[in-house]
Design a protein around this motif. Sequence first.
Motif, short mmCIF file in Angstrom:
data_model
loop_
_atom_site.label_atom_id
_atom_site.label_comp_id
_atom_site.label_asym_id
_atom_site.label_seq_id
_atom_site.Cartn_x
_atom_site.Cartn_y
_atom_site.Cartn_z
N LYS A 48 72.06 44.46 43.25
CA LYS A 48 70.82 45.19 43.49
C LYS A 48 71.12 46.60 44.00
CE LYS A 48 66.42 45.00 45.97
NZ LYS A 48 65.56 44.21 46.89
N VAL A 84 67.59 38.81 40.50
CA VAL A 84 66.63 37.75 40.82
C VAL A 84 66.66 36.67 39.73
CG1 VAL A 84 64.22 37.21 41.31
CG2 VAL A 84 65.19 39.39 42.07
N ARG A 140 50.12 35.32 44.42
CA ARG A 140 51.48 35.70 43.99
C ARG A 140 52.36 34.47 43.77
NH1 ARG A 140 48.87 39.89 43.14
NH2 ARG A 140 49.55 41.94 43.84
N ALA A 157 59.89 35.65 37.46
CA ALA A 157 60.18 35.76 38.89
C ALA A 157 60.90 37.07 39.19
CB ALA A 157 61.04 34.57 39.34
N ALA A 158 61.79 37.48 38.28
CA ALA A 158 62.48 38.75 38.45
C ALA A 158 61.55 39.93 38.22
CB ALA A 158 63.68 38.82 37.49
N THR A 195 56.49 34.31 43.98
CA THR A 195 57.45 33.22 44.17
C THR A 195 57.09 32.09 43.21
OG1 THR A 195 56.09 32.21 45.91
CG2 THR A 195 57.82 33.77 46.61
N TYR A 213 58.35 40.22 38.56
CA TYR A 213 57.28 40.42 39.55
C TYR A 213 57.76 40.21 40.99
CZ TYR A 213 54.37 40.28 35.40
OH TYR A 213 53.82 40.55 34.16
N HIS A 214 59.06 40.19 41.16
CA HIS A 214 59.62 39.99 42.50
C HIS A 214 59.16 41.09 43.46
CE1 HIS A 214 62.46 38.74 45.58
NE2 HIS A 214 62.88 39.98 45.66
N HIS A 215 59.10 42.31 42.95
CA HIS A 215 58.71 43.43 43.83
C HIS A 215 57.26 43.33 44.28
CE1 HIS A 215 57.07 44.79 40.00
NE2 HIS A 215 56.39 45.72 40.64
N ASP A 253 69.49 34.65 40.64
CA ASP A 253 69.22 33.85 41.83
C ASP A 253 68.46 32.58 41.48
OD1 ASP A 253 70.41 35.83 43.35
OD2 ASP A 253 68.52 36.74 43.99
N VAL A 254 67.44 32.72 40.63
CA VAL A 254 66.62 31.56 40.26
C VAL A 254 67.46 30.53 39.52
CG1 VAL A 254 64.69 30.77 38.85
CG2 VAL A 254 64.46 32.86 40.19
#
Length: 368
Positions: free
Chosen positions: A222, A192, A119, A142-143, A151, A145-147, A195-196
């Motif tokens: 969120k 996300v 991951r 990243a957003a 990382t 596949y965040h769930h 955030d990145v």
Amino acid sequence: MKIYLVGGAVRDQLLGRPILERDYVVVGATPEQMQQLGYQQVGKDFPVFLHPESKDEHALARTERKQGQGYTGFICDFAPSITLEEDLMRRDLTVNAIAQDEDGTLIDPYHGQQDLNARVLRHVSDAFGEDPLRVLRVARFAARYHHLGFTIAPQTQSLMQRMVDDGELATLTKERVWQEIEKSLKDGAIEVFSDVLASLNALSLVMPWQNTWTTDDSQRLKACTSKLDKQDDDYLLTSFALWQHRAQLNGYNLEQDFKIPKAYSEALRDLQAALPLLHSDDWQTHTIMQLFSALDAWRRPQRLILMCKAARTLSDKLAQRCDMLTQAHRLGAKVNAQEVIALGFKGPQIKTEMDKLKTQAISALFEG
């Protein structure tokens, strides 16, 4: 000539996700050979062809050499001698650099499967740093596949930071930036994405009006977007409005200055205009009428509906007031212009009288 399935289709297949589109790379062919086989060329900067039946994209294997600054300054080579491994090396992330041949065998020279299992989003080579658009792409992946627990690899994070510090993001066109933003909105974890970029001090470079972004902002967004229906036709507009409603636009014209489509900027403006009235302690019939006027809700009721879809996620209080707005609009809409005209009113008097009748009808919601 050999044809391989590449990129997102292979990645998502390995992740057990739906495959939305299939892209192929063709090794050992020339543009003339592709055309002779019935493929239709669509690429101008480099040879991309559509399959004569499936219409799937087939790109000739290529290498790239950086020339100048930005994400368009590349010289490409499409010689038939270019290998699959050379083509895969130019791709952004290892998880996107896996190929599959016609027999289903995976070709994975850069250990993308290992990173999928771990991951991790990791750049394939230092060539990643030549294309500033990849900073936004990694934020988007990243957003997306965040769930699943993905990382960004520390080395890739460091490389992205150097690209930001070197000013490479300034070379991106506004249209291309918006395309990445909209794709991330579709994926449904725009907080996300923010955030990145914020972790790289790049959010204000992409959206100058959004000069602050905190953990609280991310958590609030969120919580709100989780209440939206992703299948709703207005999902992208409402999630964008919720994402940006706390931003201070300070005179920025999102449509002209940043090429953001009118529907998105209007959804944001409507929410920002409505919130002070929705929060007002003086919640009365005249407040509702003022809000309807601000949204041109009698002529364009969809603006009211869209605003309420976003606003009602912010608090129970606003959800209740949006329910009341729906009732009020239904009552006011029953006032008939023809009946007012029949009473002898003319010109501007018609609207004045209709507003009086609408106000009377809506006031019934506050009685008792």
